[in-house]
Scaffold this active site. Structure first.
Site, mmCIF file in Angstrom:
data_model
loop_
_atom_site.group_PDB
_atom_site.id
_atom_site.type_symbol
_atom_site.label_atom_id
_atom_site.label_comp_id
_atom_site.label_asym_id
_atom_site.label_seq_id
_atom_site.Cartn_x
_atom_site.Cartn_y
_atom_site.Cartn_z
ATOM 1 N N PHE A 1 38.943 -33.759 -46.326
ATOM 2 C CA PHE A 1 38.992 -32.317 -46.551
ATOM 3 C C PHE A 1 38.283 -31.526 -45.447
ATOM 4 O O PHE A 1 38.906 -30.718 -44.776
ATOM 5 C CB PHE A 1 38.401 -31.978 -47.924
ATOM 6 C CG PHE A 1 39.271 -32.410 -49.063
ATOM 7 C CD1 PHE A 1 40.194 -31.546 -49.621
ATOM 8 C CD2 PHE A 1 39.182 -33.704 -49.574
ATOM 9 C CE1 PHE A 1 41.013 -31.950 -50.663
ATOM 10 C CE2 PHE A 1 40.001 -34.115 -50.613
ATOM 11 C CZ PHE A 1 40.925 -33.241 -51.157
ATOM 12 N N GLU A 2 36.978 -31.735 -45.281
ATOM 13 C CA GLU A 2 36.233 -30.901 -44.340
ATOM 14 C C GLU A 2 35.264 -31.780 -43.567
ATOM 15 O O GLU A 2 34.137 -32.026 -43.995
ATOM 16 C CB GLU A 2 35.494 -29.786 -45.090
ATOM 17 C CG GLU A 2 34.976 -28.710 -44.173
ATOM 18 C CD GLU A 2 34.595 -27.445 -44.912
ATOM 19 O OE1 GLU A 2 35.142 -26.372 -44.588
ATOM 20 O OE2 GLU A 2 33.747 -27.518 -45.815
ATOM 21 N N GLN A 3 35.725 -32.241 -42.426
ATOM 22 C CA GLN A 3 34.979 -33.215 -41.637
ATOM 23 C C GLN A 3 34.754 -32.670 -40.227
ATOM 24 O O GLN A 3 35.703 -32.246 -39.565
ATOM 25 C CB GLN A 3 35.782 -34.519 -41.578
ATOM 26 C CG GLN A 3 35.115 -35.617 -40.781
ATOM 27 C CD GLN A 3 35.982 -36.858 -40.700
ATOM 28 O OE1 GLN A 3 35.885 -37.614 -39.755
ATOM 29 N NE2 GLN A 3 36.862 -37.079 -41.682
#
Length: 531
Positions: free
Chosen positions: A371-373
């Site tokens: 998702f949010e890396q």
């Protein structure tokens, strides 16, 4: 000579078109953002980056997409004074379903701006757009049959349910009859359709045999666009399936193009396998690359490789030479160079910023997040190289880390990280996931963390074919850290294997903060030097 590959490193599923004297190739990017990479050339040997069209949320949002999901097999064409780009966003890889959504966008210039997309369908993947001589446009894609026995990890023929054709227009979308025009050959796994027209024939090229070592380009033709289509007398235009010792393997999935001088060409994806660290097996650390070969028309109005047979050449005679490898150095003062991409996220300001003080990564979710890396990396394009960076970070605790990584996906990576250990303070550690899917267990190859003094620290990695070694220094000479690691796992064949691994090895910079505090890490520079 043109030396294959013409686009080294992960550049898969090449779709080619020509506008005037300039050739353009669009390649897949899967979960890497921005979506689709387009290169251009006037001599077919020297290629420069031209655009990454899918660069905003309206065109592409891949948060939550699985590894090797996302952008599959774009098709680039030019008609009506516009560039047309067809692409698939695959939301599911495993199991019976694919959830593959197909879109079309267009632009007057290759650099954009690219308009918000038209949604077309979700019946399958690898779509293309054919512009017929009468001005009509036809949408072509394979159909996925979720009732078949195929899964993302081991596709079976029954799931690949033929090639569909239907008329499409910007104003009305899909209209008229949807026809199934081609079932493929006994090689199976029929996908990646492209149509073109010549001498009253409609020619259809498809990819078959899966994207591994049984890959091929299959040709068929018909007098009527809706068929029936007869298969090439040799079935395939090119394939290395029966030549395991040939240096170029996995050839398939390409497209035909004519040069302004009348020369004829066909692109293809390819792999360059090398031996594993024990000298056994074979793996492709550079992923699926883009190659090109000359083709000729036979007296029977079928296309053949210029050199005959089904094997493409490493060197293709031409009046231009492919470039030699060059080192790259990046300081981030003028922004993020187009060599770099990040994962899935349409809002990069959540992940990083650039400026005179370098590249600042904002610690978000873990190195394996979908998702949010915060991971910014460039492709590995050579079998041996050295990469270096300088990092300044003060981690608050062990949930915050930043450093240098060689990365394929969430279960195939090695990372040299600066973090914090209770009772020790700031330290160096190594974290690895050496292909251990499905548990994706984190391993720690260092016997014990290495204490660090205050201030910036230099990090480096040397990759030499099937092995890699991390290094560090802080005011002194470079020192090796940790054991020699297995680089072979960071490849298509590592972990789950070639039928579930569609990208390639990257090297780059990562930061995470799983406490949710979004603590930052600053990188002054990055260099990549082929050995």
């Amino acid at each position: 000579m043109i030396r294959n590959p013409i686009l080294p490193g992960f550049h898969a599923d090449p779709s080619i078109c020509r506008v005037g004297d300039t050739f353009y190739i669009a390649t897949s990017t899967f979960e890497w953002y921005p979506g689709v990479r387009i290169h251009r050339s006037t001599d077919l040997a020297n290629w420069e980056f031209a655009a990454a069209p899918l660069d905003r949320a309206a065109l592409l949002d891949m948060r939550g997409n699985p590894d090797s999901g996302g952008i599959w097999a774009p098709c680039l064409s030019h008609a009506d004074g516009l560039f047309w780009l067809v692409y698939t966003d695959v939301k599911r890889l495993d199991g019976a379903f694919k959830d593959a959504h197909n879109y079309i966008t267009c632009a007057e210039r290759i650099e954009g701006p690219w308009r918000d997309p038209w949604y077309v369908n979700s019946s399958g993947f690898d779509p293309s757009l054919f512009h017929d001589e009468d001005g009509r446009k036809w949408f072509v894609n394979m159909r996925w049959n979720h009732r078949g026995k195929g899964t993302g990890g081991n596709p079976k023929h029954a799931s690949f349910d033929g090639i569909l054709l239907q008329e499409w227009s910007p104003s009305q979308g899909l209209t008229g009859e949807c026809s199934s025009i081609y079932d493929g050959t006994d090689r199976g796994l029929t996908e990646a359709p492209h149509l073109f027209r010549r001498n009253g024939w409609y020619y259809l090229t498809t990819a078959e045999g899966g994207t591994g070592y049984g890959h091929a380009v299959t040709m068929a033709r018909s007098r009527d666009i809706r068929g029936p289509y007869e298969t090439h007398p040799d079935k395939f235009l090119l394939s290395a399936a029966d030549a395991p010792d040939h240096p170029i393997q996995r050839t398939g999935h390409g497209q035909y193009v004519e040069g302004p001088d009348g020369t004829l060409w066909h692109t293809f994806l390819m792999g360059r396998p090398i031996a594993g660290p024990d000298g056994q097996g074979r793996f492709c650390p550079l992923g699926r690359e883009t190659g090109i070969e000359k083709v000729v028309w036979g007296d029977d109005d079928w296309l053949y490789l210029e050199g005959g047979g089904l094997l493409v050449r490493e060197e293709v005679p031409h009046d231009a030479d492919s470039p030699l490898p060059q080192p790259s150095a990046y300081d981030f003062a003028e922004g993020l160079h187009h060599d770099f991409q990040w994962l899935r996220h349409p809002h990069p300001d959540r992940l990083f910023r650039t400026g005179l003080d370098g590249l600042t990564l904002i610690g978000r979710e873990s190195i394996g997040s979908w998702f949010e890396q915060s991971l910014v990396a460039r492709r590995q394009q050579h079998l041996a190289y050295r990469a270096e960076t300088t990092l300044d970070v003060m981690p608050g605790d062990y949930q915050h880390a930043a450093g240098l990584t060689t990365y394929y996906n969430r279960h195939k990576f090695h990372a040299l990280l600066v973090t914090h250990e209770p009772g020790m303070g700031r330290v160096l550690t190594i974290q690895s996931c050496p292909g251990n899917w499905p548990d994706c267990a984190l391993e720690h190859p260092l016997d014990a963390p290495v204490p660090l003094a205050e201030g910036p620290v230099d990090l480096a990695v040397e990759v030499d074919h099937a092995t890699q070694q991390f290094y560090w220094r802080q005011g002194g000479d470079w020192q090796a850290i940790g054991p020699v690691l297995n680089a072979a796992v960071i490849s298509d064949e590592g972990g789950r294997g070639e039928h579930a691994s569609f990208t390639g090895a990257f090297v780059g910079l990562v930061a995470y903060d799983t406490s949710g505090q979004a603590r930052e890490a600053r990188f002054d520079r990055f260099s990549y030097v082929p050995a």
